[in-house]
Design an enzyme around this catalytic site. Structure first.
Site, PDB file in Angstrom:
ATOM      1  N   LYS A   1       5.917   9.701   3.563  1.00 39.01           N
ATOM      2  CA  LYS A   1       4.714   9.573   2.293  1.00 39.01           C
ATOM      3  C   LYS A   1       3.434   9.583   3.029  1.00 39.01           C
ATOM      4  CE  LYS A   1       4.681   8.055  -2.269  1.00 39.01           C
ATOM      5  NZ  LYS A   1       5.179   7.028  -3.332  1.00 39.01           N
TER       6      LYS A   1
HETATM    7  O1  G3P Z   1       4.696   6.247  -7.107  1.00 38.17           O
HETATM    8  C1  G3P Z   1       3.561   5.850  -7.602  1.00 38.17           C
HETATM    9  C2  G3P Z   1       3.681   4.787  -8.526  1.00 38.17           C
HETATM   10  O2  G3P Z   1       4.292   3.825  -8.029  1.00 38.17           O
HETATM   11  C3  G3P Z   1       2.312   4.444  -9.115  1.00 38.17           C
HETATM   12  O3  G3P Z   1       2.551   3.789 -10.405  1.00 38.17           O
HETATM   13  O4  G3P Z   1       2.196   2.403 -12.302  1.00 38.17           O
HETATM   14  O5  G3P Z   1       1.320   1.711  -9.917  1.00 38.17           O
HETATM   15  O6  G3P Z   1       0.314   3.606 -11.320  1.00 38.17           O
HETATM   16  P1  G3P Z   1       1.555   2.887 -10.965  1.00 38.17           P
END
Ligand code: G3P
Length: 227
Positions: free
Chosen positions: A87
């Site tokens: 990634k």
């Molecule tokens: O895969 C990306 C994700 O983990 C981000 O999520 O909720 O931190 O915006 P969030």
């Protein structure tokens, strides 16, 4: 639409993998930090995830900041297990690293995608997956579902199948927080939803399912009492 789990927590991954409906795992530095893991254990931790989810793509994120660093770290991560996907956060350096890694047959998931041009550039550089974020748009009072719908439509306008035998780029809708986010991603045709554990559990249940099961059980008790 395929379901990935967005976590680095081994117990969460084990539980959701046991359902039989999981198609992959995504992690990032924040999710690994949340497990309390240390730097020295990072690669071993990724190997454990790959073993739990044998044969399913597991995204492990590089924290390098130069093209050379990303290529080097990407090669090392890819050597950990056959199902590792490297990634990388979208930027000029990661596009170049993506092209090199892709040409070596290493799969790249380009993350932190917030726009159509970013997604198209990542796909053009050979990314196997692009990860646009929904919830973080909602956080700044924009419509994350609409933004990701634009990305799905734009990527769908072109054929990126020439890059790999698996049919090109897939869109991983990320930063999903609710079952409704998951529903909306399926309606706009995202290939994959990567969902945190808590939201994935919520996707499994519905109040009418709970009520329906309670009444089936109560009625079956009557049948077995009469037997
Ligand atoms: O895969 C990306 C994700 O983990 C981000 O999520 O909720 O931190 O915006 P969030």
């Amino acid at each position: 639409m395929k379901f990935f789990i967005d976590t680095a927590d081994l117990d969460e991954i084990r539980e959701c993998a046991s359902w039989g409906a999981l198609s992959g795992v995504t992690t990032n530095p924040s999710l690994y930090a949340k497990t309390g893991g240390k730097l020295a254990d990072f690669e071993g931790h990724m190997v454990k995830i790959c073993e739990i989810c044998e044969g399913l793509p597991v995204s492990a994120e590089s924290t390098a900041t130069t093209t050379e660093g990303m290529v080097e770290e990407g090669r090392r991560l890819a050597a950990l297990a056959p199902n590792i996907v490297v990634k990388l956060p979208i930027c000029a350096e990661s596009l170049a690293a993506c092209r090199t890694l892709a040409s070596e047959g290493i799969k790249v998931n380009m993350t932190l995608i917030f726009s159509v041009p970013q997604a198209l550039l990542a796909a053009r550089a050979g990314a196997r997956y692009v990860s646009p974020f929904v919830g973080r748009y909602d956080d700044i009072a924009e419509d994350g579902v609409e933004r990701v719908a634009d990305i799905v439509a734009a990527i769908g306008n072109y054929d990126f199948g020439w890059w790999n035998e698996e049919g090109g780029v897939e869109i991983i809708a990320a930063s999903l927080r609710t079952p409704n986010h998951v529903t909306q991603m399926a309606l706009i045709g995202a290939d994959i939803a990567t969902v945190p554990y808590a939201a994935l559990k919520k996707c499994l249940t519905h109040p009418l399912t709970v009520n329906g099961l309670a009444s089936f059980e109560a009625d079956w008790k009557k049948v077995t009492a009469e037997a």
